[in-house]
Design a protein around this motif. Structure first.
Motif, PDB file in Angstrom:
ATOM      1  N   LEU A 146       0.824  -1.208   0.000  1.00 39.99           N
ATOM      2  CA  LEU A 146       0.000   0.000   0.000  1.00 39.99           C
ATOM      3  C   LEU A 146       0.864   1.266   0.000  1.00 39.99           C
ATOM      4  O   LEU A 146       0.582   2.223  -0.729  1.00 39.99           O
ATOM      5  CB  LEU A 146      -0.935   0.002   1.212  1.00 39.99           C
ATOM      6  CG  LEU A 146      -1.901   1.176   1.291  1.00 39.99           C
ATOM      7  CD1 LEU A 146      -2.827   1.225   0.079  1.00 39.99           C
ATOM      8  CD2 LEU A 146      -2.707   1.094   2.575  1.00 39.99           C
ATOM      9  N   HIS A 187       1.930   1.990  -3.444  1.00 41.47           N
ATOM     10  CA  HIS A 187       0.883   1.932  -4.470  1.00 41.47           C
ATOM     11  C   HIS A 187       0.598   3.318  -5.043  1.00 41.47           C
ATOM     12  O   HIS A 187       0.242   4.243  -4.300  1.00 41.47           O
ATOM     13  CB  HIS A 187      -0.384   1.327  -3.860  1.00 41.47           C
ATOM     14  CG  HIS A 187      -1.436   1.018  -4.856  1.00 41.47           C
ATOM     15  ND1 HIS A 187      -2.372   1.948  -5.252  1.00 41.47           N
ATOM     16  CD2 HIS A 187      -1.676  -0.114  -5.565  1.00 41.47           C
ATOM     17  CE1 HIS A 187      -3.167   1.401  -6.143  1.00 41.47           C
ATOM     18  NE2 HIS A 187      -2.758   0.150  -6.360  1.00 41.47           N
ATOM     19  N   PHE A 238      -3.116   4.775  -4.430  1.00 42.21           N
ATOM     20  CA  PHE A 238      -3.336   5.183  -3.036  1.00 42.21           C
ATOM     21  C   PHE A 238      -2.643   6.516  -2.761  1.00 42.21           C
ATOM     22  O   PHE A 238      -3.229   7.441  -2.198  1.00 42.21           O
ATOM     23  CB  PHE A 238      -2.827   4.109  -2.066  1.00 42.21           C
ATOM     24  CG  PHE A 238      -2.811   4.567  -0.639  1.00 42.21           C
ATOM     25  CD1 PHE A 238      -3.981   4.615   0.104  1.00 42.21           C
ATOM     26  CD2 PHE A 238      -1.630   4.991  -0.044  1.00 42.21           C
ATOM     27  CE1 PHE A 238      -3.979   5.069   1.417  1.00 42.21           C
ATOM     28  CE2 PHE A 238      -1.609   5.443   1.267  1.00 42.21           C
ATOM     29  CZ  PHE A 238      -2.790   5.479   1.998  1.00 42.21           C
ATOM     30  N   MET A 274      -3.917   4.792   5.666  1.00 41.28           N
ATOM     31  CA  MET A 274      -3.472   3.418   5.430  1.00 41.28           C
ATOM     32  C   MET A 274      -4.286   2.443   6.275  1.00 41.28           C
ATOM     33  O   MET A 274      -4.704   1.393   5.778  1.00 41.28           O
ATOM     34  CB  MET A 274      -1.970   3.280   5.737  1.00 41.28           C
ATOM     35  CG  MET A 274      -1.092   3.981   4.718  1.00 41.28           C
ATOM     36  SD  MET A 274       0.686   3.882   5.100  1.00 41.28           S
ATOM     37  CE  MET A 274       0.994   2.132   4.780  1.00 41.28           C
ATOM     38  N   THR A 292      -7.654   1.928   4.691  1.00 42.69           N
ATOM     39  CA  THR A 292      -7.564   1.143   3.471  1.00 42.69           C
ATOM     40  C   THR A 292      -7.235  -0.320   3.754  1.00 42.69           C
ATOM     41  O   THR A 292      -7.780  -1.220   3.110  1.00 42.69           O
ATOM     42  CB  THR A 292      -6.501   1.749   2.527  1.00 42.69           C
ATOM     43  OG1 THR A 292      -6.863   3.107   2.265  1.00 42.69           O
ATOM     44  CG2 THR A 292      -6.425   0.982   1.217  1.00 42.69           C
ATOM     45  N   LEU A 293      -6.366  -0.548   4.728  1.00 41.72           N
ATOM     46  CA  LEU A 293      -5.966  -1.922   5.055  1.00 41.72           C
ATOM     47  C   LEU A 293      -7.071  -2.681   5.797  1.00 41.72           C
ATOM     48  O   LEU A 293      -7.068  -3.893   5.831  1.00 41.72           O
ATOM     49  CB  LEU A 293      -4.688  -1.916   5.893  1.00 41.72           C
ATOM     50  CG  LEU A 293      -3.410  -1.478   5.162  1.00 41.72           C
ATOM     51  CD1 LEU A 293      -2.302  -1.162   6.143  1.00 41.72           C
ATOM     52  CD2 LEU A 293      -2.982  -2.543   4.162  1.00 41.72           C
TER      53      LEU A 293
END
Length: 163
Positions: free
Chosen positions: A20, A23, A26, A158, A161-162
């Protein structure tokens, strides 16, 4: 010159955190939408063995302290160049400003480590130095505050998103 450290924990493996962190989509969304940077673009990203080499151009749009803004001029931006080794859990980068590059140091080292069965910890060590007579200390403390706020926001994005 000042140094400081930030530490973040995630409910994801270090491999997922690195995936991530590097990325493009992102990062593009985070810097442009969350932080509202006028400019953030990936100038180069390539793999070399176990390393990922990345170059990013950033214009944060953040106000610099008055005397420094006069020295830096309009359109102040930074170029970040980094080498990341996700398998080793390490990376480092430097940011070079568009003005005052001979007086400005901004660099960081990042490392991740597993925590428990499926978690991870990300530690970032920053070094910020502004050798500008009369305003160096002001600029360093301003930059430290800015970096802490941005990294706290990055860690939160993060985590969301995770999952």
């Amino acid at each position: 010159m000042i140094t400081f450290t930030t530490v973040y924990e995630f409910a994801a493996t270090p491999e997922k955190v690195w995936e991530l962190f590097l990325h493009y989509g992102f990062n593009d969304r985070f810097y442009k939408q969350e932080l509202k940077y006028p400019e953030w673009y990936l100038a180069e990203m390539r793999e070399s063995g176990d390393s990922v080499l990345r170059k990013v151009v950033i214009e944060s749009g953040r106000q610099l302290p008055g005397p420094v803004a006069k020295l830096a001029g309009s359109g102040f931006r930074e170029t970040e160049e980094g080498e990341f080794k996700p398998k080793a859990g390490t990376g480092a980068w430097t940011r070079t400003p568009s003005a005052l590059a001979d007086k400005w140091t901004e660099k960081a080292a990042i490392r991740t480590e597993p925590v428990g069965d499926a978690g991870s910890r990300m530690t970032v060590d920053f070094t910020v130095g502004m050798d500008v007579f009369g305003v160096g200390g002001l600029l360093e403390s301003t930059w430290e505050k800015r970096l802490r706020e941005e990294w706290d926001a990055l860690a939160e994005a993060m985590r969301k998103t995770l999952g």
